[in-house]
Design a protein around this motif. Sequence first.
Motif, PDB file in Angstrom:
ATOM      1  N   SER A  39      51.763  10.011 -22.203  1.00  0.00           N
ATOM      2  CA  SER A  39      51.461  11.342 -22.721  1.00  0.00           C
ATOM      3  C   SER A  39      50.200  11.904 -22.057  1.00  0.00           C
ATOM      4  CB  SER A  39      51.277  11.273 -24.236  1.00  0.00           C
ATOM      5  OG  SER A  39      50.856  12.505 -24.739  1.00  0.00           O
ATOM      6  N   LEU A  40      49.203  11.070 -21.863  1.00  0.00           N
ATOM      7  CA  LEU A  40      47.972  11.500 -21.210  1.00  0.00           C
ATOM      8  C   LEU A  40      48.237  11.924 -19.766  1.00  0.00           C
ATOM      9  CD1 LEU A  40      44.898  11.827 -21.332  1.00  0.00           C
ATOM     10  CD2 LEU A  40      44.724   9.423 -20.659  1.00  0.00           C
ATOM     11  N   ALA A  41      49.080  11.182 -19.058  1.00  0.00           N
ATOM     12  CA  ALA A  41      49.419  11.540 -17.672  1.00  0.00           C
ATOM     13  C   ALA A  41      50.136  12.886 -17.624  1.00  0.00           C
ATOM     14  CB  ALA A  41      50.277  10.452 -17.053  1.00  0.00           C
ATOM     15  N   ARG A  42      51.033  13.133 -18.571  1.00  0.00           N
ATOM     16  CA  ARG A  42      51.698  14.448 -18.619  1.00  0.00           C
ATOM     17  C   ARG A  42      50.699  15.561 -18.910  1.00  0.00           C
ATOM     18  NH1 ARG A  42      55.510  11.423 -21.239  1.00  0.00           N
ATOM     19  NH2 ARG A  42      54.822  12.110 -23.292  1.00  0.00           N
ATOM     20  N   TYR A  43      49.746  15.286 -19.777  1.00  0.00           N
ATOM     21  CA  TYR A  43      48.712  16.268 -20.107  1.00  0.00           C
ATOM     22  C   TYR A  43      47.869  16.593 -18.877  1.00  0.00           C
ATOM     23  CZ  TYR A  43      45.203  18.615 -22.961  1.00  0.00           C
ATOM     24  OH  TYR A  43      44.361  19.538 -23.508  1.00  0.00           O
ATOM     25  N   TRP A  44      47.538  15.546 -18.105  1.00  0.00           N
ATOM     26  CA  TRP A  44      46.775  15.762 -16.875  1.00  0.00           C
ATOM     27  C   TRP A  44      47.543  16.656 -15.905  1.00  0.00           C
ATOM     28  CZ3 TRP A  44      45.251   9.976 -15.922  1.00  0.00           C
ATOM     29  CH2 TRP A  44      44.156   9.662 -16.733  1.00  0.00           C
ATOM     30  N   GLN A  45      48.848  16.524 -15.873  1.00  0.00           N
ATOM     31  CA  GLN A  45      49.644  17.334 -14.957  1.00  0.00           C
ATOM     32  C   GLN A  45      49.843  18.759 -15.481  1.00  0.00           C
ATOM     33  OE1 GLN A  45      53.236  15.128 -14.503  1.00  0.00           O
ATOM     34  NE2 GLN A  45      52.356  13.695 -13.033  1.00  0.00           N
ATOM     35  N   ASP A  46      49.963  18.929 -16.777  1.00  0.00           N
ATOM     36  CA  ASP A  46      50.296  20.229 -17.354  1.00  0.00           C
ATOM     37  C   ASP A  46      49.099  21.158 -17.516  1.00  0.00           C
ATOM     38  OD1 ASP A  46      52.876  19.340 -17.490  1.00  0.00           O
ATOM     39  OD2 ASP A  46      52.806  18.853 -19.632  1.00  0.00           O
ATOM     40  N   VAL A  47      47.947  20.627 -17.882  1.00  0.00           N
ATOM     41  CA  VAL A  47      46.774  21.455 -18.157  1.00  0.00           C
ATOM     42  C   VAL A  47      45.921  21.536 -16.894  1.00  0.00           C
ATOM     43  CG1 VAL A  47      44.716  21.705 -19.599  1.00  0.00           C
ATOM     44  CG2 VAL A  47      46.825  20.819 -20.584  1.00  0.00           C
ATOM     45  N   GLN A  48      45.705  22.732 -16.435  1.00  0.00           N
ATOM     46  CA  GLN A  48      45.005  22.966 -15.161  1.00  0.00           C
ATOM     47  C   GLN A  48      43.596  22.359 -15.151  1.00  0.00           C
ATOM     48  OE1 GLN A  48      46.402  24.287 -12.490  1.00  0.00           O
ATOM     49  NE2 GLN A  48      44.558  24.128 -11.272  1.00  0.00           N
ATOM     50  N   ASP A  49      42.893  22.433 -16.266  1.00  0.00           N
ATOM     51  CA  ASP A  49      41.514  21.940 -16.317  1.00  0.00           C
ATOM     52  C   ASP A  49      41.404  20.423 -16.247  1.00  0.00           C
ATOM     53  OD1 ASP A  49      40.578  24.499 -16.505  1.00  0.00           O
ATOM     54  OD2 ASP A  49      40.301  24.450 -18.684  1.00  0.00           O
ATOM     55  N   TYR A  50      42.521  19.707 -16.398  1.00  0.00           N
ATOM     56  CA  TYR A  50      42.475  18.247 -16.434  1.00  0.00           C
ATOM     57  C   TYR A  50      43.213  17.596 -15.263  1.00  0.00           C
ATOM     58  CZ  TYR A  50      40.494  18.741 -21.030  1.00  0.00           C
ATOM     59  OH  TYR A  50      39.677  19.062 -22.075  1.00  0.00           O
ATOM     60  N   HIS A  51      43.452  18.317 -14.193  1.00  0.00           N
ATOM     61  CA  HIS A  51      44.146  17.755 -13.035  1.00  0.00           C
ATOM     62  C   HIS A  51      43.337  16.644 -12.362  1.00  0.00           C
ATOM     63  CE1 HIS A  51      47.712  20.423 -12.105  1.00  0.00           C
ATOM     64  NE2 HIS A  51      47.234  20.903 -13.237  1.00  0.00           N
ATOM     65  N   HIS A  52      42.044  16.607 -12.576  1.00  0.00           N
ATOM     66  CA  HIS A  52      41.202  15.590 -11.952  1.00  0.00           C
ATOM     67  C   HIS A  52      41.306  14.231 -12.656  1.00  0.00           C
ATOM     68  CE1 HIS A  52      38.805  17.153 -15.273  1.00  0.00           C
ATOM     69  NE2 HIS A  52      38.177  15.997 -15.271  1.00  0.00           N
ATOM     70  N   GLY A  53      42.060  14.143 -13.725  1.00  0.00           N
ATOM     71  CA  GLY A  53      42.204  12.874 -14.445  1.00  0.00           C
ATOM     72  C   GLY A  53      42.770  11.772 -13.574  1.00  0.00           C
ATOM     73  N   ILE A  54      43.710  12.108 -12.688  1.00  0.00           N
ATOM     74  CA  ILE A  54      44.301  11.121 -11.786  1.00  0.00           C
ATOM     75  C   ILE A  54      43.240  10.598 -10.818  1.00  0.00           C
ATOM     76  CG2 ILE A  54      46.058  10.779 -10.006  1.00  0.00           C
ATOM     77  CD1 ILE A  54      47.272  11.165 -12.745  1.00  0.00           C
ATOM     78  N   LEU A  55      42.359  11.479 -10.340  1.00  0.00           N
ATOM     79  CA  LEU A  55      41.282  11.054  -9.436  1.00  0.00           C
ATOM     80  C   LEU A  55      40.311  10.104 -10.139  1.00  0.00           C
ATOM     81  CD1 LEU A  55      40.474  14.419  -7.650  1.00  0.00           C
ATOM     82  CD2 LEU A  55      41.686  12.440  -6.716  1.00  0.00           C
ATOM     83  N   ILE A  56      40.008  10.395 -11.389  1.00  0.00           N
ATOM     84  CA  ILE A  56      39.114   9.521 -12.148  1.00  0.00           C
ATOM     85  C   ILE A  56      39.769   8.161 -12.365  1.00  0.00           C
ATOM     86  CG2 ILE A  56      38.000   9.196 -14.393  1.00  0.00           C
ATOM     87  CD1 ILE A  56      37.504  12.227 -14.391  1.00  0.00           C
ATOM     88  N   LEU A  57      41.058   8.148 -12.651  1.00  0.00           N
ATOM     89  CA  LEU A  57      41.775   6.890 -12.807  1.00  0.00           C
ATOM     90  C   LEU A  57      41.730   6.079 -11.514  1.00  0.00           C
ATOM     91  CD1 LEU A  57      43.645   4.982 -14.392  1.00  0.00           C
ATOM     92  CD2 LEU A  57      45.557   6.349 -13.551  1.00  0.00           C
ATOM     93  N   GLY A  58      41.984   6.729 -10.385  1.00  0.00           N
ATOM     94  CA  GLY A  58      41.945   6.041  -9.094  1.00  0.00           C
ATOM     95  C   GLY A  58      40.555   5.494  -8.780  1.00  0.00           C
ATOM     96  N   ALA A  59      39.522   6.289  -9.041  1.00  0.00           N
ATOM     97  CA  ALA A  59      38.147   5.839  -8.800  1.00  0.00           C
ATOM     98  C   ALA A  59      37.797   4.648  -9.693  1.00  0.00           C
ATOM     99  CB  ALA A  59      37.172   6.981  -9.033  1.00  0.00           C
ATOM    100  N   THR A  60      38.283   4.662 -10.919  1.00  0.00           N
ATOM    101  CA  THR A  60      38.028   3.553 -11.840  1.00  0.00           C
ATOM    102  C   THR A  60      38.702   2.277 -11.372  1.00  0.00           C
ATOM    103  OG1 THR A  60      37.848   5.114 -13.669  1.00  0.00           O
ATOM    104  CG2 THR A  60      38.242   2.812 -14.245  1.00  0.00           C
ATOM    105  N   ILE A  61      39.930   2.386 -10.883  1.00  0.00           N
ATOM    106  CA  ILE A  61      40.643   1.201 -10.384  1.00  0.00           C
ATOM    107  C   ILE A  61      39.937   0.623  -9.167  1.00  0.00           C
ATOM    108  CG2 ILE A  61      42.793   0.453  -9.285  1.00  0.00           C
ATOM    109  CD1 ILE A  61      44.243   2.361 -11.239  1.00  0.00           C
ATOM    110  N   VAL A  62      39.520   1.480  -8.238  1.00  0.00           N
ATOM    111  CA  VAL A  62      38.785   1.007  -7.053  1.00  0.00           C
ATOM    112  C   VAL A  62      37.478   0.343  -7.473  1.00  0.00           C
ATOM    113  CG1 VAL A  62      37.538   1.782  -4.995  1.00  0.00           C
ATOM    114  CG2 VAL A  62      39.830   2.638  -5.452  1.00  0.00           C
ATOM    115  N   TRP A  63      36.770   0.940  -8.422  1.00  0.00           N
ATOM    116  CA  TRP A  63      35.516   0.370  -8.903  1.00  0.00           C
ATOM    117  C   TRP A  63      35.738  -1.012  -9.520  1.00  0.00           C
ATOM    118  CZ3 TRP A  63      33.945  -0.081 -14.229  1.00  0.00           C
ATOM    119  CH2 TRP A  63      32.621  -0.501 -14.380  1.00  0.00           C
TER     120      TRP A  63
END
Length: 89
Positions: A39-63
Motif C-alpha cells: 500500500s505504501l509503494a502504491r501511495y508513493w506512485q500515486d501522490v506526486q509529493d511522495y515520489h521520492h520514497g523509492i529513492l529513500i528506500l534504495g538509499a537505505t538498502i545501500v546504506w
Amino acid sequence: MRSLAASLSRARLASTRTSAVVYGVLVLGCASLWPSLASLARYWQDVQDYHHGILILGATIVWLLKLAPTLDAEPLRPRPIVAVPLFVA
C-alpha cells in the motif's frame, strides 16, 4: 553436560554473522508487513509529493549493505529484555 551444551551454543552464536541476523530480522519484518508495504509503494506512485520514497528506500538498502562490515565487527549478544515491549504490545 550442561556446560558442554552452553559452550556449543556460544560457539555457534559466535560463528553467526551479526549482519546476517540483522538482515534476516529485517526481511521477516518486511514480510510480516507486506500488505502495508504494498500500500505504501502504491501511495508513493500515486501522490506526486511522495515520489521520492523509492529513492529513500534504495538509499537505505545501500546504506545497510555498506554497514555490514561494521555490524560483523561486533559480537552478537542476545538481550532477552529487549523482547519485553514486543510481548506487551
